[in-house]
Design an enzyme around this catalytic site. Structure first.
Site, mmCIF file in Angstrom:
data_model
loop_
_atom_site.group_PDB
_atom_site.id
_atom_site.type_symbol
_atom_site.label_atom_id
_atom_site.label_comp_id
_atom_site.label_asym_id
_atom_site.label_seq_id
_atom_site.Cartn_x
_atom_site.Cartn_y
_atom_site.Cartn_z
ATOM 1 N N CYS A 166 -5.441 12.041 12.317
ATOM 2 C CA CYS A 166 -5.807 10.658 12.003
ATOM 3 C C CYS A 166 -6.198 10.016 13.322
ATOM 4 O O CYS A 166 -6.278 10.680 14.343
ATOM 5 C CB CYS A 166 -4.650 9.938 11.336
ATOM 6 S SG CYS A 166 -3.369 9.531 12.490
ATOM 7 N N LYS A 195 0.848 -1.210 0.000
ATOM 8 C CA LYS A 195 0.000 0.000 0.000
ATOM 9 C C LYS A 195 0.876 1.249 0.000
ATOM 10 O O LYS A 195 0.662 2.166 -0.795
ATOM 11 C CB LYS A 195 -0.883 0.008 1.237
ATOM 12 C CG LYS A 195 -1.567 1.334 1.527
ATOM 13 C CD LYS A 195 -2.428 1.329 2.743
ATOM 14 C CE LYS A 195 -1.704 1.533 4.016
ATOM 15 N NZ LYS A 195 -1.399 2.923 4.382
ATOM 16 N N ASN A 196 1.882 1.279 0.854
ATOM 17 C CA ASN A 196 2.663 2.505 1.008
ATOM 18 C C ASN A 196 3.666 2.729 -0.106
ATOM 19 O O ASN A 196 4.316 3.779 -0.160
ATOM 20 C CB ASN A 196 3.353 2.527 2.372
ATOM 21 C CG ASN A 196 2.319 2.667 3.495
ATOM 22 O OD1 ASN A 196 1.146 2.959 3.224
ATOM 23 N ND2 ASN A 196 2.740 2.415 4.709
ATOM 24 N N ASP A 220 4.938 0.864 11.959
ATOM 25 C CA ASP A 220 3.739 0.197 11.431
ATOM 26 C C ASP A 220 3.606 -1.241 11.912
ATOM 27 O O ASP A 220 2.597 -1.890 11.646
ATOM 28 C CB ASP A 220 3.745 0.205 9.897
ATOM 29 C CG ASP A 220 3.483 1.596 9.369
ATOM 30 O OD1 ASP A 220 3.625 1.801 8.155
ATOM 31 O OD2 ASP A 220 3.165 2.486 10.173
ATOM 32 N N ARG A 273 -0.926 14.818 12.774
ATOM 33 C CA ARG A 273 0.233 14.395 11.973
ATOM 34 C C ARG A 273 0.588 15.575 11.071
ATOM 35 O O ARG A 273 -0.047 15.828 10.082
ATOM 36 C CB ARG A 273 -0.099 13.136 11.186
ATOM 37 C CG ARG A 273 -0.182 11.922 12.109
ATOM 38 C CD ARG A 273 -0.640 10.677 11.413
ATOM 39 N NE ARG A 273 0.297 10.229 10.401
ATOM 40 C CZ ARG A 273 0.005 9.213 9.577
ATOM 41 N NH1 ARG A 273 -1.195 8.670 9.636
ATOM 42 N NH2 ARG A 273 0.887 8.814 8.680
ATOM 43 N N ARG A 306 -8.654 -0.673 4.626
ATOM 44 C CA ARG A 306 -7.851 0.372 3.982
ATOM 45 C C ARG A 306 -6.484 -0.174 3.578
ATOM 46 O O ARG A 306 -5.895 0.262 2.600
ATOM 47 C CB ARG A 306 -7.634 1.550 4.933
ATOM 48 C CG ARG A 306 -8.890 2.299 5.281
ATOM 49 C CD ARG A 306 -8.562 3.564 6.020
ATOM 50 N NE ARG A 306 -7.571 4.345 5.290
ATOM 51 C CZ ARG A 306 -7.098 5.511 5.730
ATOM 52 N NH1 ARG A 306 -7.508 5.992 6.890
ATOM 53 N NH2 ARG A 306 -6.224 6.190 5.027
HETATM 54 C C1 EPZ Z 1 4.227 7.023 6.239
HETATM 55 O O1 EPZ Z 1 3.433 8.039 6.800
HETATM 56 C C2 EPZ Z 1 3.336 5.788 6.185
HETATM 57 N N1 EPZ Z 1 2.178 6.071 5.338
HETATM 58 C C3 EPZ Z 1 2.851 5.432 7.590
HETATM 59 O O2 EPZ Z 1 2.126 4.214 7.483
HETATM 60 C C4 EPZ Z 1 4.061 5.198 8.490
HETATM 61 O O3 EPZ Z 1 3.612 4.975 9.800
HETATM 62 C C5 EPZ Z 1 4.992 6.419 8.451
HETATM 63 O O4 EPZ Z 1 5.352 6.726 7.087
HETATM 64 C C6 EPZ Z 1 6.278 6.179 9.245
HETATM 65 O O5 EPZ Z 1 6.969 5.084 8.707
HETATM 66 C C7 EPZ Z 1 2.317 5.971 3.996
HETATM 67 O O6 EPZ Z 1 3.392 5.670 3.492
HETATM 68 C C8 EPZ Z 1 1.094 6.248 3.161
HETATM 69 P P1 EPZ Z 1 6.319 10.365 8.187
HETATM 70 P P2 EPZ Z 1 3.992 9.576 6.770
HETATM 71 O O7 EPZ Z 1 6.202 11.651 7.463
HETATM 72 O O8 EPZ Z 1 4.768 9.806 5.532
HETATM 73 C C9 EPZ Z 1 6.747 13.658 11.541
HETATM 74 C C10 EPZ Z 1 0.300 2.795 7.691
HETATM 75 O O9 EPZ Z 1 -0.127 2.258 8.717
HETATM 76 N N2 EPZ Z 1 6.443 14.623 10.476
HETATM 77 O O10 EPZ Z 1 7.473 9.459 7.865
HETATM 78 O O11 EPZ Z 1 2.856 10.459 7.074
HETATM 79 C C11 EPZ Z 1 5.567 12.773 11.880
HETATM 80 O O12 EPZ Z 1 4.722 13.417 12.808
HETATM 81 C C12 EPZ Z 1 0.718 4.239 7.726
HETATM 82 O O13 EPZ Z 1 0.455 2.220 6.586
HETATM 83 C C13 EPZ Z 1 6.574 15.978 10.745
HETATM 84 O O14 EPZ Z 1 6.914 16.375 11.849
HETATM 85 O O15 EPZ Z 1 4.982 9.543 8.028
HETATM 86 C C14 EPZ Z 1 6.244 11.553 12.465
HETATM 87 O O16 EPZ Z 1 6.560 11.800 13.824
HETATM 88 C C15 EPZ Z 1 0.345 4.909 9.039
HETATM 89 N N3 EPZ Z 1 6.295 16.866 9.742
HETATM 90 C C16 EPZ Z 1 7.534 11.450 11.660
HETATM 91 O O17 EPZ Z 1 7.726 12.729 11.048
HETATM 92 C C17 EPZ Z 1 5.923 16.458 8.490
HETATM 93 O O18 EPZ Z 1 5.713 17.321 7.610
HETATM 94 C C18 EPZ Z 1 7.475 10.407 10.549
HETATM 95 O O19 EPZ Z 1 6.314 10.661 9.758
HETATM 96 C C19 EPZ Z 1 5.805 15.075 8.242
HETATM 97 C C20 EPZ Z 1 6.072 14.176 9.251
#
Ligand code: EPZ
Length: 418
Positions: free
Chosen positions: A116, A22-23, A305, A121, A397
């Site tokens: 979410c 998915k990701n 995850d 987030r 999902r």
């Molecule tokens: C991706 O989300 C995945 N989703 C998530 O999987 C996964 O948990 C996450 O990466 C971490 O591995 C998809 O790929 C669609 P991040 P993403 O930006 O990109 C902070 C699932 O269950 N952050 O890597 O949204 C954030 O708060 C989903 O399949 C900022 O501060 O995650 C977190 O603490 C859930 N500012 C950290 O970075 C930003 O602009 C990592 O988040 C963006 C993120």
């Protein structure tokens, strides 16, 4: 709404083919907007999130067709730049269209994603990086409104913290920017690496793929993507956790063991036997799980995850386990639901202490976010008695027909509408 009714305990035994990730597929779908023509993506899982992203792309003028795991996205007549709130609010990954729209059209109007299931987030890194590329962004009634003066301009950007989504978003935008973009501390999750490889095959110039520093030399245009989606490492890890909880022996095919090093290491610590062979992984568990200590980290560390699913295994471990989520401080909606099943888990900020129980008792529980819901399903298969997992659209999902596939491995699980 649908719920799962699960009667346990039942061991998981048999073979299962793992679907596309998915990701990995979601950013690839957004990347279709970087070109005019027909993008073809193979090995696409039939998930609610995939079909939902298709509606967003169609809102932007693309024509999507999805059958037999093959997704085509014809962007010949893509003409829109507006990703509306009522679509974006349902899936955070919708923000992936921001970079491609700014890069290809020079404008974008994308709703800010809501929170979410487990809390806020932020998307500040997405916005900061687009501005670093020269986009002018305003916030208007909950929408990110972006404009560029001509093409985006190459830049240097450092992510703090590491962000999967922001890395993918900016990577896509930089592909069509003028000049060179240097990304530092970018994510090296396989899904990001796969996106970069697909873009290079379409004519993008990217160096440092698979490392924390990528260098993108902008080009005037790329060809539509042709790509086969990698196996879903989190789906594989989820089924492996199921074997660790219920006992049994399951062979998974069409996986990439090299994407699962940290997950396999934790399962070995839990006491599982694991055999790897090219695109096969066999997991066997014939004992009570051992206690463990785990901290989630960006790839190649242990993935957030998988945090909920492994916590569910620890609920049955012989001793006290500790789980810290260093990525999300509040991704613990599964704790109270697991405790309803007889687990004994205490939270202190982003640290969970799990006092292992001999067994879990079936009970009605509520699904919240995707991975928490999967953990509850696994716990239901291991618990004694009947477990009802409500609001299973969360699971649909990210897992294709999970109840059918678990039933094929011996779980007593049925989907009911209510
Ligand atoms: C991706 O989300 C995945 N989703 C998530 O999987 C996964 O948990 C996450 O990466 C971490 O591995 C998809 O790929 C669609 P991040 P993403 O930006 O990109 C902070 C699932 O269950 N952050 O890597 O949204 C954030 O708060 C989903 O399949 C900022 O501060 O995650 C977190 O603490 C859930 N500012 C950290 O970075 C930003 O602009 C990592 O988040 C963006 C993120």
């Amino acid at each position: 709404m649908d719920r799962f009714v699960i009667k346990g305990p039942t061991p998981l035994v048999g073979e299962i083919a793992i679907g596309g990730a998915k990701n990995a597929v979601l950013p690839l779908m957004a990347a279709a907007l970087l070109a005019r023509g027909e993008t073809i993506i193979e090995n696409v899982p039939d998930l609610v999130d995939v079909r939902f992203f298709m509606t967003i792309l169609e809102e932007l003028g693309a024509v999507c067709n999805f059958e037999n795991s093959r997704l085509t996205i014809d962007t010949t007549h893509q003409d829109g730049c507006n990703a509306p709130y009522d679509l974006v609010r349902k899936m955070r990954a919708s923000i992936y269209v921001l970079g491609p729209l700014l890069a290809y059209h020079g404008e974008a109007r994308v709703s800010l994603p809501g929170g979410c299931a487990w809390g806020p987030r932020p998307v500040n890194l997405h916005l900061d990086a687009m501005q670093a590329l020269g986009a002018e962004l305003d916030l208007d009634e909950g929408y990110i409104v972006g404009k560029t003066k001509g093409r985006l301009q190459g830049t240097r950007f450092r992510f703090e913290p590491v962000s999967v989504g922001a890395s993918a978003n900016i990577l896509m935008a930089a592909v069509l920017a003028e000049g060179v973009t240097e990304l530092e501390n970018c994510a090296v999750e396989p899904e990001v690496t796969g996106l970069a490889e697909a873009l290079v095959r379409s004519g993008a110039k990217i160096e440092g793929i698979g490392t924390n520093t990528m260098r993108i030399e902008g080009v005037n245009e790329i060809a539509p993507l042709k790509h086969r989606v990698m196996a879903d490492r989190i789906e594989a890890g989820t089924f492996m956790a199921g074997v660790a909880m219920t006992g049994g022996r399951v062979t998974m095919s069409r996986v990439n063991p090299s994407h699962l090093r940290s997950v396999v290491s934790v399962l070995l610590d839990l006491g599982c036997e694991i055999i790897e062979d090219e695109d096969l992984i066999t997991v066997e568990m014939d004992r009570r799980p051992k206690r463990i200590e785990v901290v989630t980290r960006p790839y190649p560390g242990f993935p957030t995850d998988m945090q909920a699913q492994i916590m569910a295994v620890c609920a049955l471990a012989d001793g006290t386990s500790f789980m810290t989520d260093s990525i999300y401080n509040d991704r613990f909606t599964h704790v109270s639901e697991l405790n309803r099943l007889g687990a004994d888990i205490r939270l202190d900020g982003n640290k969970a202490t799990i006092f292992g129980s001999e067994k879990l008792q079936g009970a009605p529980v509520m699904a919240t976010d995707l991975r928490a819901s999967a953990a509850l399903v696994l716990a239901g298969a291991a618990a004694e008695g009947t477990t009802e997992v409500n609001r299973v659209y969360h699971i649909d999902r990210g897992y294709e027909k999970i109840e059918v596939r678990l039933a094929a491995l011996g779980a007593n699980i049925k989907r009911e509408s209510y």
